[in-house]
Motif scaffolding. Structure first.
Motif, PDB file in Angstrom:
ATOM      1  N   LEU A  40       2.596   5.908  -5.684  1.00 41.11           N
ATOM      2  CA  LEU A  40       3.050   5.811  -7.068  1.00 41.11           C
ATOM      3  C   LEU A  40       1.913   6.131  -8.037  1.00 41.11           C
ATOM      4  O   LEU A  40       2.082   6.930  -8.964  1.00 41.11           O
ATOM      5  N   ILE A  41       0.756   5.542  -7.822  1.00 44.46           N
ATOM      6  CA  ILE A  41      -0.403   5.813  -8.677  1.00 44.46           C
ATOM      7  C   ILE A  41      -0.830   7.273  -8.536  1.00 44.46           C
ATOM      8  O   ILE A  41      -1.119   7.949  -9.524  1.00 44.46           O
ATOM      9  N   GLY A  42      -0.880   7.772  -7.299  1.00 43.53           N
ATOM     10  CA  GLY A  42      -1.252   9.174  -7.076  1.00 43.53           C
ATOM     11  C   GLY A  42      -0.272  10.134  -7.720  1.00 43.53           C
ATOM     12  O   GLY A  42      -0.673  11.136  -8.325  1.00 43.53           O
TER      13      GLY A  42
ATOM     14  N   ILE B 192      -7.606  13.264  -5.470  1.00 44.71           N
ATOM     15  CA  ILE B 192      -6.911  12.074  -5.972  1.00 44.71           C
ATOM     16  C   ILE B 192      -6.824  11.026  -4.875  1.00 44.71           C
ATOM     17  O   ILE B 192      -7.028   9.834  -5.112  1.00 44.71           O
ATOM     18  N   TRP B 193      -6.552  11.450  -3.643  1.00 43.75           N
ATOM     19  CA  TRP B 193      -6.455  10.493  -2.533  1.00 43.75           C
ATOM     20  C   TRP B 193      -7.803   9.858  -2.210  1.00 43.75           C
ATOM     21  O   TRP B 193      -7.870   8.683  -1.846  1.00 43.75           O
TER      22      TRP B 193
ATOM     23  N   ILE C  34       0.834  -1.202   0.000  1.00 43.17           N
ATOM     24  CA  ILE C  34       0.000   0.000   0.000  1.00 43.17           C
ATOM     25  C   ILE C  34       0.867   1.249   0.000  1.00 43.17           C
ATOM     26  O   ILE C  34       0.609   2.203  -0.752  1.00 43.17           O
ATOM     27  N   LEU C  35       1.889   1.264   0.845  1.00 44.86           N
ATOM     28  CA  LEU C  35       2.749   2.445   0.964  1.00 44.86           C
ATOM     29  C   LEU C  35       3.577   2.711  -0.290  1.00 44.86           C
ATOM     30  O   LEU C  35       4.055   3.830  -0.482  1.00 44.86           O
TER      31      LEU C  35
ATOM     32  N   TYR D 161       1.327  14.097 -11.803  1.00 47.10           N
ATOM     33  CA  TYR D 161       2.337  14.647 -12.703  1.00 47.10           C
ATOM     34  C   TYR D 161       2.016  14.472 -14.180  1.00 47.10           C
ATOM     35  O   TYR D 161       2.587  15.169 -15.011  1.00 47.10           O
ATOM     36  N   THR D 162       1.128  13.553 -14.529  1.00 46.41           N
ATOM     37  CA  THR D 162       0.795  13.375 -15.936  1.00 46.41           C
ATOM     38  C   THR D 162      -0.526  14.009 -16.336  1.00 46.41           C
ATOM     39  O   THR D 162      -0.687  14.382 -17.489  1.00 46.41           O
ATOM     40  N   VAL D 163      -1.457  14.129 -15.396  1.00 46.09           N
ATOM     41  CA  VAL D 163      -2.784  14.640 -15.753  1.00 46.09           C
ATOM     42  C   VAL D 163      -3.078  15.970 -15.074  1.00 46.09           C
ATOM     43  O   VAL D 163      -3.226  17.002 -15.743  1.00 46.09           O
ATOM     44  N   PHE D 164      -3.167  15.958 -13.752  1.00 47.89           N
ATOM     45  CA  PHE D 164      -3.694  17.127 -13.054  1.00 47.89           C
ATOM     46  C   PHE D 164      -2.686  18.253 -12.902  1.00 47.89           C
ATOM     47  O   PHE D 164      -3.064  19.424 -12.985  1.00 47.89           O
ATOM     48  N   GLY D 165      -1.421  17.956 -12.673  1.00 48.50           N
ATOM     49  CA  GLY D 165      -0.412  19.015 -12.569  1.00 48.50           C
ATOM     50  C   GLY D 165      -0.338  19.870 -13.826  1.00 48.50           C
ATOM     51  O   GLY D 165      -0.467  21.100 -13.759  1.00 48.50           O
TER      52      GLY D 165
END
Length: 99
Positions: A17-19, A48-49, A11-12, A24-28
């Motif tokens: 990693l997914i977030g 996102i979380w 999980i950690l 960095y690829t979509v929302f930023g």
């Protein structure tokens, strides 16, 4: 006990990693294009979380190492509510400059 520890490590590693990839690829870049203020970007990150929490509870927890008895999916109403909240939190900051 070891499998529970491995699941925690999974999980950690996986969720940040997914977030991070989503950020960095979509929302930023999207927030940069629309010039969203820094304070509102935190709301998008929290959205996102919320999405990642829902993703883990409904699918990722069933593919891990830990095989506990308490594993169950979120109720349908909770999934719908969390989806709407996550959508508003991630898309909402795009309209922040109009406020």
């Amino acid at each position: 006990m070891t499998l529970m520890f491995l699941e925690l490590i999974r999980i950690l590693v996986m969720l940040p990693l997914i977030g991070g990839l989503l950020w960095y690829t979509v929302f930023g870049p999207l927030y940069e294009i629309f010039q969203v203020p820094e304070g509102y970007r935190v709301i998008g990150a929290a959205g996102i979380w919320v999405f990642l929490f829902m993703l883990y509870r409904n699918s990722l927890q069933f593919t891990g190492w830990y095989k506990g008895k308490e594993k169950r999916k979120l109720p349908r109403l909770a999934v719908i509510s969390l989806t709407v909240v996550s959508l508003f939190m991630t898309v909402g900051p795009l309209f922040a400059r109009f406020l």
